[in-house]
Design a protein around this motif. Structure first.
Motif, PDB file in Angstrom:
ATOM      1  N   ASP A 152      39.137  36.212  51.617  1.00  0.00           N
ATOM      2  CA  ASP A 152      38.292  37.399  51.424  1.00  0.00           C
ATOM      3  C   ASP A 152      37.160  37.401  50.184  1.00  0.00           C
ATOM      4  O   ASP A 152      37.324  37.122  49.252  1.00  0.00           O
ATOM      5  N   LEU A 153      35.833  37.209  50.669  1.00  0.00           N
ATOM      6  CA  LEU A 153      34.966  36.871  49.820  1.00  0.00           C
ATOM      7  C   LEU A 153      34.163  38.219  49.116  1.00  0.00           C
ATOM      8  O   LEU A 153      33.224  38.112  48.307  1.00  0.00           O
ATOM      9  N   GLY A 154      34.879  39.519  49.290  1.00  0.00           N
ATOM     10  CA  GLY A 154      34.178  40.553  48.827  1.00  0.00           C
ATOM     11  C   GLY A 154      33.437  41.434  49.747  1.00  0.00           C
ATOM     12  O   GLY A 154      32.940  40.798  50.925  1.00  0.00           O
ATOM     13  N   PRO A 155      33.189  42.739  49.540  1.00  0.00           N
ATOM     14  CA  PRO A 155      32.673  43.630  50.601  1.00  0.00           C
ATOM     15  C   PRO A 155      30.975  43.210  50.812  1.00  0.00           C
ATOM     16  O   PRO A 155      30.580  43.431  52.022  1.00  0.00           O
ATOM     17  N   ASP A 156      30.176  42.258  50.132  1.00  0.00           N
ATOM     18  CA  ASP A 156      28.857  42.073  49.999  1.00  0.00           C
ATOM     19  C   ASP A 156      28.873  40.740  50.847  1.00  0.00           C
ATOM     20  O   ASP A 156      27.746  40.336  51.337  1.00  0.00           O
ATOM     21  N   GLN A 157      30.107  40.018  51.129  1.00  0.00           N
ATOM     22  CA  GLN A 157      29.773  38.734  51.825  1.00  0.00           C
ATOM     23  C   GLN A 157      30.795  38.384  52.814  1.00  0.00           C
ATOM     24  O   GLN A 157      30.723  37.255  53.426  1.00  0.00           O
ATOM     25  N   ALA A 202      26.277  12.655  41.831  1.00  0.00           N
ATOM     26  CA  ALA A 202      26.077  13.500  40.476  1.00  0.00           C
ATOM     27  C   ALA A 202      27.431  14.090  40.175  1.00  0.00           C
ATOM     28  O   ALA A 202      27.321  14.615  39.051  1.00  0.00           O
ATOM     29  N   GLN A 203      28.332  14.281  41.130  1.00  0.00           N
ATOM     30  CA  GLN A 203      29.509  14.957  41.065  1.00  0.00           C
ATOM     31  C   GLN A 203      29.073  16.440  40.592  1.00  0.00           C
ATOM     32  O   GLN A 203      29.448  17.144  39.731  1.00  0.00           O
ATOM     33  N   GLN A 204      28.296  16.940  41.437  1.00  0.00           N
ATOM     34  CA  GLN A 204      27.830  18.489  41.143  1.00  0.00           C
ATOM     35  C   GLN A 204      28.393  19.455  42.147  1.00  0.00           C
ATOM     36  O   GLN A 204      28.786  18.728  43.164  1.00  0.00           O
ATOM     37  N   GLN A 205      28.386  20.539  41.770  1.00  0.00           N
ATOM     38  CA  GLN A 205      29.047  21.692  42.708  1.00  0.00           C
ATOM     39  C   GLN A 205      28.221  21.857  44.006  1.00  0.00           C
ATOM     40  O   GLN A 205      27.134  21.742  43.876  1.00  0.00           O
ATOM     41  N   SER A 206      28.976  22.272  45.016  1.00  0.00           N
ATOM     42  CA  SER A 206      27.951  22.600  46.324  1.00  0.00           C
ATOM     43  C   SER A 206      27.438  24.004  45.841  1.00  0.00           C
ATOM     44  O   SER A 206      27.804  24.700  45.013  1.00  0.00           O
ATOM     45  N   GLU A 207      26.186  24.224  46.378  1.00  0.00           N
ATOM     46  CA  GLU A 207      25.498  25.445  46.254  1.00  0.00           C
ATOM     47  C   GLU A 207      26.254  26.688  46.725  1.00  0.00           C
ATOM     48  O   GLU A 207      25.971  28.017  46.259  1.00  0.00           O
ATOM     49  N   GLN A 263      28.983  28.746  46.305  1.00  0.00           N
ATOM     50  CA  GLN A 263      29.993  29.255  45.572  1.00  0.00           C
ATOM     51  C   GLN A 263      30.097  30.695  45.761  1.00  0.00           C
ATOM     52  O   GLN A 263      29.268  31.391  45.929  1.00  0.00           O
ATOM     53  N   TYR A 264      31.445  31.388  45.470  1.00  0.00           N
ATOM     54  CA  TYR A 264      31.719  32.631  45.920  1.00  0.00           C
ATOM     55  C   TYR A 264      32.190  33.165  44.637  1.00  0.00           C
ATOM     56  O   TYR A 264      32.997  32.662  43.852  1.00  0.00           O
ATOM     57  N   VAL A 271      37.688  25.654  48.518  1.00  0.00           N
ATOM     58  CA  VAL A 271      39.228  26.000  48.612  1.00  0.00           C
ATOM     59  C   VAL A 271      39.557  27.231  48.893  1.00  0.00           C
ATOM     60  O   VAL A 271      38.882  28.428  48.350  1.00  0.00           O
ATOM     61  N   CYS A 272      40.385  27.469  49.862  1.00  0.00           N
ATOM     62  CA  CYS A 272      41.132  28.801  50.149  1.00  0.00           C
ATOM     63  C   CYS A 272      42.543  28.462  50.679  1.00  0.00           C
ATOM     64  O   CYS A 272      43.021  27.443  50.976  1.00  0.00           O
ATOM     65  N   ALA A 273      43.351  29.476  50.238  1.00  0.00           N
ATOM     66  CA  ALA A 273      44.609  29.387  50.342  1.00  0.00           C
ATOM     67  C   ALA A 273      45.524  30.637  51.107  1.00  0.00           C
ATOM     68  O   ALA A 273      44.921  31.565  50.635  1.00  0.00           O
TER      69      ALA A 273
END
Length: 381
Positions: free
Chosen positions: A119-124, A216-221, A223-224, A297-299
């Motif tokens: 669940d990403l929240g009501p806006d997403q 560069a071991q950077q995060q994906s854009e 993100q939630y 990641v989700c579970a």
């Protein structure tokens, strides 16, 4: 006690809910749910009781019932779809791609094996990772070549962001190397044919950006804001970092049960830690400096079990291609990139089953495209 061992034992059961689970459910029951709504699903059609129900029923309608036009109902007009071999961002392209796949495999059936969600929240909205097994006969021209009239089985994982009744973003991975082997096509032959298909202008831009990001071991854009269980997130990151970045396979027992089962691309299967280590090592040997990033990641809890958790991980890997296969030797030294997804079933904090999917046919096709592009440019000079 070793810190990493403690980490695996600290994964607590996730909160139970009444959200649909697929394990051993029959299709008629899934297509005609009688349970009350278990999620609010704000903006979704009232018929859907939760995000799993939404994913299963719209997939069935589009693919099994061949109502391809429903893509216009369930995909946003602008919906970026990433695969390892292509990119699309318009619902019209989703319709076209679906029609082309069904044309090549008109009897394709889809068995929904699991939907791991967040669940990403009501806006997403919601994030869904849907694992599918398909049985299909190659009766038409496909991206792999001429029809072979043979039947194959293939695993797909589709990660989707779903908002107000529509899929608004998707990452799609399919085990095409296993499929083409069953169709009687050599993997490299399929890749060479696939490499001839023109790509969307944004595809190469995305792939090169991803190669730079992962190196560069950077995060994906992507993100939630909504949190993920800390222990689950740590386990997922440590699993990738230990095995793929550090190559510390002696610590595999920290993550896997002694009799764990693994399914990897190309039909690779293993039971037990020695076989699992061997499978991953053999594959990594063609890209020994590989680096991976944990991108999402989700579970969810598995059924009503108190100590079983299903984890979905979307990840990326890049490195320098260094295969010892003579057929692939021309491509050594080039950038190698993988878009992958894994479903892990943890029992008492360790992996009991793993399903990992990525498209080796597309990965090799990208090497071929890069090689041809470099040689063409050299020739022009």
């Amino acid at each position: 006690m070793n810190h990493k061992t403690a980490l695996t034992n600290n994964i607590m059961p996730l909160p139970q809910s009444n959200v649909t689970q697929l394990y051993w459910k029959n299709l008629p029951a899934l297509l005609n749910p009688t349970a009350p709504k278990s999620q609010t699903l704000e903006g979704f059609d009232n018929e859907f009781i939760d995000i799993v129900d939404y994913i299963i029923r719209i997939t069935h309608r589009i693919w099994e019932q061949k109502n391809v036009g429903l893509c216009n109902n369930y995909y946003a007009e602008y919906c970026p779809v990433h695969t390892l071999g292509a990119y699309a961002d318009a619902v019209s392209s989703v319709v076209t791609g679906t029609l082309q796949t069904i044309s090549a495999f008109p009897d394709r059936s889809l068995i929904g094996e699991n939907v791991i969600w967040r669940d990403l929240g009501p806006d997403q909205g919601y994030y869904s990772s849907h694992r599918i097994t398909s049985i299909m006969t190659n009766k038409g021209l496909s991206e792999f070549g001429e029809a072979t009239h043979k039947t194959g089985r293939v695993t797909t994982i589709a990660d989707c962001v779903c908002f107000e009744n529509k899929i608004v973003y998707e990452w799609l991975v399919r085990d095409n190397s296993f499929l083409v082997k069953q169709l009687g096509i050599e993997v490299l032959d399929a890749s060479e044919h696939f490499a001839k298909i023109p790509t969307h202008p944004k595809f190469e831009e995305w792939r090169q950006a991803e190669i730079c990001r992962v190196r560069a071991q950077q995060q994906s854009e992507h993100q939630y804001k909504t949190p993920v269980d800390k222990a689950v997130l740590e386990f997922s990151s440590k699993w990738l970092d230990t095995l793929f970045n550090q190559k510390n396979f002696g610590k595999a027992n920290v993550f896997y049960h002694i009799n764990a089962k693994l399914q990897w691309p190309g039909g690779r299967q293993a039971v037990g830690i020695p076989g699992i280590k061997g499978t991953i090592i053999q594959w990594l040997a063609s890209c020994p400096d590989a680096q991976a990033t944990c991108d999402h990641v989700c579970a969810v809890p598995f059924e009503q079990e108190t100590d079983v958790v299903d984890i979905a991980i979307r990840w990326s890997l890049t490195g320098t291609f260094s295969s010892k296969d003579k057929k692939l030797s021309a491509y050594c030294g080039q950038n190698f990139f993988i878009l992958a997804a894994s479903h892990l079933r943890l029992v008492s904090g360790k992996i009991a089953q793993e399903w990992t999917v990525f498209d080796e046919v597309a990965a090799y096709a990208n090497l071929i495209r890069d090689f041809n592009s470099t040689n063409d440019n050299s020739g022009a000079k």
